[in-house]
Design an enzyme around this catalytic site. Structure first.
Site, short mmCIF file in Angstrom:
data_model
loop_
_atom_site.label_atom_id
_atom_site.label_comp_id
_atom_site.label_asym_id
_atom_site.label_seq_id
_atom_site.Cartn_x
_atom_site.Cartn_y
_atom_site.Cartn_z
N ASP A 261 -4.76 -1.88 -2.08
CA ASP A 261 -4.45 -3.24 -2.51
C ASP A 261 -2.94 -3.37 -2.75
O ASP A 261 -2.32 -2.51 -3.39
CB ASP A 261 -5.23 -3.53 -3.80
CG ASP A 261 -5.03 -4.94 -4.30
OD1 ASP A 261 -5.42 -5.88 -3.59
OD2 ASP A 261 -4.48 -5.09 -5.41
N GLU B 153 -3.06 -3.32 2.66
CA GLU B 153 -2.81 -4.75 2.49
C GLU B 153 -1.29 -4.87 2.46
O GLU B 153 -0.66 -4.51 1.46
CB GLU B 153 -3.43 -5.28 1.19
CG GLU B 153 -3.24 -6.77 1.04
CD GLU B 153 -3.83 -7.31 -0.27
OE1 GLU B 153 -4.39 -8.42 -0.24
OE2 GLU B 153 -3.72 -6.63 -1.31
#
Length: 697
Positions: free
Chosen positions: A355, A391
């Site tokens: 993330d 990401e």
């Protein structure tokens, strides 16, 4: 595996990487890293109900800033925390406060959950910016979370990673609880749990669908943000980490003595079904929020070491969550690498999605593609062999870094979903971009000679509208989140096709279903690594909520009571995945033509009024795979296509304008011309194909 080790002096040196609690033959060895502390005390609790520790034991510091102690006659199940002494000088980044009981970052299990109370704050909430504010001296022990020592022994039998090649990977992003909480075929006691995800109905759904890999939203132990707690909500998604090593106890059976063992059994069962497990990990920030947040662990252990700050008294926030984990520091990188190694070695997961991965690759000034953390991963003998997904952005300066991660990694390509949505919505001048995205986004990844799998394609994900909502709502409806509908993106590239929200109009609903078929077909017919957002294949809706991170309720949970149209769409998706498995999209040549068969250069002039802005034709050819022809008509009117080659070449396999058809439109008749209905997509296959044969049986 027996993880009990003999007692050795400097155990953390004899077993590098094994910080935290380690079971020995005679007790437990505890260790903690703090460079700036002046003293560290281990606090042992007799039970989770105790408001105060039964024993305090001082630790000894070595030259590497590792504090340690061996405690004899203690076993697995021991509950503990730390009190860390040192200067409270915010101007220098130090916020030590021994009145706050702290959670061990290396704890492998949560022994007691967090209970919100003002004593958890080192300063009164909102007063952190006041330089003369003295630290709060209330003892947080009655309310603080506790770590628990666990024995990691587990019989893996002959478990082996499925080792699916990237080019064959089809990812299914899902949430452990969301997928299983309402499934009628799962025993009620297992719904919403790791065991539920490993149950026969879920395994059957995944294998029949044909996906190869599940990507699980965070399963490490999280804490709810205090504002959510006050509003009676919770952090359902899990992007607020409290413990990196520990499986979230919220996702385990209530009667489960060891959530880690239940998680391991889940992985083992999925592996037996040939399904990989990838975890979404959050290392960019922690649950301690900004300086007005609670002191639960890192802030009290060594704030200046674990968090980035500029100036020292003010946390840097590249995550949007209040703090930024300091991976520029060697000790913090060691913690993260140890965590990842633990999930691979001890939990047998097959890879990770990181993330806000740009935060992890930041150096002193900005993102560094060859930075310390990314090099550590690439050089690690274990971690270099698993799958990595980035990401590729964060909220800091120059935070958008799509295509700049290591060669073998995949990256969430948000441009893919944006263009596909805009094309099928009917936005002007999207043909050139669609050609690039469908062909593998070589304009983004080709300059560095990245493999085609590097572009992780998705139309929807956990973050945003579901596929059903994408064709139903033009506006978000996030009021249930308690933020006055100000959270979540306003830029969704969605369309309601005339009516906002659900409708009883048969024609409108037919168009929406057709657009869903177009979007799903585009995803699974594109070069790259496809990711399906779990539940899209069965028409999951969040009622227009595009930021359901705090909705642990039916807004987020799958509804498994399918109507006939949902069953048809599930079969449609399954058929497309099967087609993908028999055709090498990532090794194919994509050639583009207009409806009359004239070649189009995706890099050439793209007049806004060119006919191919509405109607396109794609030839997809690869060795040892039957050629495909994809006919695209995003306009509202029918379009006539002239197919290349001899009439005997092509047979229609699928037409999104026909609700339930896969290989039912041509009856095996050869084609030279074909009319494609407005807002639809047709797939033709050359000659005979295993997919044609299978669908006719």
């Amino acid at each position: 595996m027996d993880r009990t080790v003999p007692l050795l002096r400097n155990l953390h040196r004899a077993l590098p990487g094994l910080l935290g609690p380690i079971l020995t033959e005679s007790g437990i060895h505890f260790s903690l890293v703090s460079e700036h502390a002046t003293a560290v005390e281990l606090c042992l609790f007799d039970s989770a109900a105790c408001e105060k520790e039964s024993q305090r034991i001082p630790l000894t510091k070595d030259a590497d800033s590792i504090w340690s102690v061996h405690v004899p006659n203690r076993k697995a199940g021991c509950l503990y925390g730390y009190r860390v002494h040192g200067p409270y000088r915010p101007a220098e980044g130090h916020r030590f406060n021994p009145s706050k009981l702290l959670l061990d970052p290396y704890a492998k299990a949560l022994g007691r959950t967090l209970q919100w109370h003002e004593a958890l704050w080192s300063v009164p909430s909102g007063a952190a910016d006041q330089p003369d504010q003295p630290p709060d001296t209330q003892d947080s022990a009655p309310y603080a979370p506790l770590g628990k020592v666990v024995d990691s022994a587990f019989d893996w039998e002959d478990d082996r990673p499925p080792a699916i090649p990237w080019d064959e990977t089809v990812i299914y992003e899902t949430h452990v609880k969301g997928m299983t909480r309402q499934h009628p075929g799962i025993p009620e006691a297992l719904r919403g749990t790791y065991a539920g995800l490993a149950s026969e109905p879920v395994i059957e759904h995944l294998t029949q669908l044909g996906v190869t890999t599940v990507e699980l939203l965070p399963v490490h132990q999280v804490a709810d943000e205090y504002p959510l707690y006050k509003n009676g909500l919770s952090n359902y998604w899990g992007y607020n980490p409290l413990l990196f090593f520990a499986p979230d106890i919220r996702l385990s059976r209530r009667d489960a003595p060891d959530p880690a063992a239940e998680f391991r059994q889940m992985v083992k069962t999925l592996h037996r079904a040939g399904i990989e497990v990838i975890l979404d990990m959050v290392f960019n920030h922690t649950a301690e929020s900004d300086l007005n947040g609670p002191t639960l662990s890192f802030r009290g252990i060594d704030n200046a070491l674990y968090y980035r700050a500029d100036p020292p008294e003010r946390d840097t926030d590249f995550s949007g969550c209040g703090n930024t984990f300091n991976l520029h520091h060697l000790r913090v990188r060691q913690l993260v690498v140890d965590t990842l190694r633990y999930w691979v070695d001890e939990m047998h997961v097959d890879g990770f999605r990181l993330d806000l991965a740009v935060t992890l690759g930041r150096g002193p000034e900005s993102f560094e593609p060859e930075g310390h953390f990314l090099r550590d991963i690439q050089k690690d003998p274990v971690l270099s062999k698993v799958k990595w997904i980035a990401e590729p952005w964060d909220l800091g300066p120059k935070g958008y870094q799509l295509s700049h991660f290591p060669h073998s990694w995949a990256e969430w390509n948000d441009r893919y979903g944006q263009i596909v949505r805009q094309f099928w919505r009917g936005d002007a001048s999207q043909a050139a971009s669609l050609m690039q995205r469908v062909s593998g986004s070589r304009d983004l990844f080709g300059s560095n000679n990245r493999p085609v799998h590097s572009t992780l394609n998705y139309v929807t994900s956990h973050d945003g509208f579901t596929l059903e909502d994408l064709v139903t709502y033009e506006h978000k409806y996030n009021e249930a989140n308690g933020e006055n509908n100000e959270d979540g993106s306003n830029d969704n590239h969605s369309c309601n096709y005339g009516v906002e929200g659900p409708s009883d109009d048969p024609a409108l609903n037919a168009l929406r279903r057709q657009q869903k078929r177009n979007l799903m077909a585009t995803l699974l017919l594109s070069a790259g690594t496809p990711m399906i957002s779990g539940g899209d294949e069965i028409g999951r809706t969040q009622k227009g909520n595009n930021n359901a991170y705090c909705q642990d309720n039916p807004i987020s949970w799958y509804d498994w009571h399918l109507n006939e149209e949902q069953k048809h769409f599930l079969e449609f998706t399954r058929s497309l995945i099967q087609l993908r498995k028999t055709h090498s999209f990532n090794h194919a040549t994509f050639e583009w033509f207009d409806a009359a068969g004239a070649a189009i250069d995706p890099h050439g002039p793209q007049p806004a009024d060119a006919p191919f802005q509405e109607c396109l034709m794609t030839s997809v050819s690869a060795d040892q795979s039957p050629a495909l022809l994809i006919l695209w008509n995003r306009g509202e009117s029918d379009c006539d296509f002239t197919l290349p080659g001899e009439p005997s070449t092509w047979q229609v396999w699928m037409d999104t304008a026909h609700p339930h058809s896969v290989d039912q439109t041509s009856s095996g008749k050869p084609l030279k011309f074909h009319r494609v209905s407005g807002r639809s997509l047709t797939v033709c296959i050359a000659g005979t194909s295993p997919v044609l044969s299978e669908n006719r049986d």
